[in-house]
Design a protein around this motif. Sequence first.
Motif, PDB file in Angstrom:
ATOM      1  N   THR A 100      -1.428   6.723  -1.891  1.00 45.82           N
ATOM      2  CA  THR A 100      -0.148   7.107  -2.523  1.00 45.82           C
ATOM      3  C   THR A 100       0.622   8.112  -1.656  1.00 45.82           C
ATOM      4  O   THR A 100       1.791   8.347  -1.894  1.00 45.82           O
ATOM      5  CB  THR A 100      -0.368   7.716  -3.921  1.00 45.82           C
ATOM      6  N   TRP A 137       5.368  -1.348  -7.316  1.00 46.52           N
ATOM      7  CA  TRP A 137       5.498  -0.325  -6.262  1.00 46.52           C
ATOM      8  C   TRP A 137       6.380  -0.847  -5.131  1.00 46.52           C
ATOM      9  O   TRP A 137       7.260  -0.152  -4.624  1.00 46.52           O
ATOM     10  CB  TRP A 137       4.086   0.007  -5.762  1.00 46.52           C
ATOM     11  N   GLN A 152      -3.847  -0.534  -1.827  1.00 38.21           N
ATOM     12  CA  GLN A 152      -4.230   0.374  -2.917  1.00 38.21           C
ATOM     13  C   GLN A 152      -5.704   0.781  -2.882  1.00 38.21           C
ATOM     14  O   GLN A 152      -6.126   1.630  -3.646  1.00 38.21           O
ATOM     15  CB  GLN A 152      -3.896  -0.278  -4.264  1.00 38.21           C
ATOM     16  N   HIS A 155      10.265   0.616  -4.103  1.00 40.44           N
ATOM     17  CA  HIS A 155      10.513   1.289  -2.816  1.00 40.44           C
ATOM     18  C   HIS A 155      11.188   0.407  -1.773  1.00 40.44           C
ATOM     19  O   HIS A 155      11.296   0.799  -0.619  1.00 40.44           O
ATOM     20  CB  HIS A 155       9.190   1.835  -2.247  1.00 40.44           C
TER      21      HIS A 155
END
Length: 220
Positions: free
Chosen positions: A128, A155, A122, A159
């Motif tokens: 992103t 996240w 991140q 995913h």
Amino acid sequence: MAKSVTNAVKEAIGILGGTFDPIHFGHLRSALDVLQQLDLQHIRLIPSARPPHRQQPLASPEQRLMMLHLAVKNNQQLVVDDRELARQGASYTVDTLLSLRQQFVDNPLYLLLGTDAFLHIQTWHRWTELLALAHIVVMQRPGEPLVMSEQLARWYQQHMGDNNDHSQVAGKIWPVVVTQLDISATAIREMVSQGKSPQFLLPDAVIQLIEQTDGYQNNG
Ligand code: ATP
């Protein structure tokens, strides 16, 4: 006559970026583990020129490239890719994936990351956007449990890939357990600078090149 239409998924390609200062069996065995477990056609090893998140490599780009070529010479499914060395400025993964996506338009792309790299994702430039361009493979590394921040864990869960469905070209996260080899380039550089042999941690041909070039004698 009706044309036959095939929707076959194209060959999947793995991407392993790193400083490779030097390349070692931790990288090579993990790459092969992922290649075999996800049935990839090949993995591209991409040395980074100017890694934005860490200390700059000690060996020159040319030396690291030469070590990579020597390391993979007996495995045709591990391919050296020097596209980051040819680029100016910092080596951002998002730019590398954009360039690979232009070249391999319809192939599933899998970006391989060790847990240490994944846990900091991140903080990466335009992070992103990464999943729009490739899948992410999280290689579980020795002694490094996947302790994620709440946001990263969300996240990751959102995913998570389904092992029965490899039809997409990007967008999923795949955890893969790799052979536990607690080898790091840092430890190898330290050994060499102390005059100790790093044999059995990296390919002999790479060690010979390090010896010939006096690499890492002066470990910054
Ligand atoms: P350094 O010690 O200089 O930080 P390193 O050995 O971690 O280097 P890198 O070139 O930074 O090697 O690593 C490239 C990628 O390979 C990263 O995603 C890293 O997490 C992964 N990796 C490195 N060593 C191992 C290992 N022993 N097992 C599995 N993955 C590894």
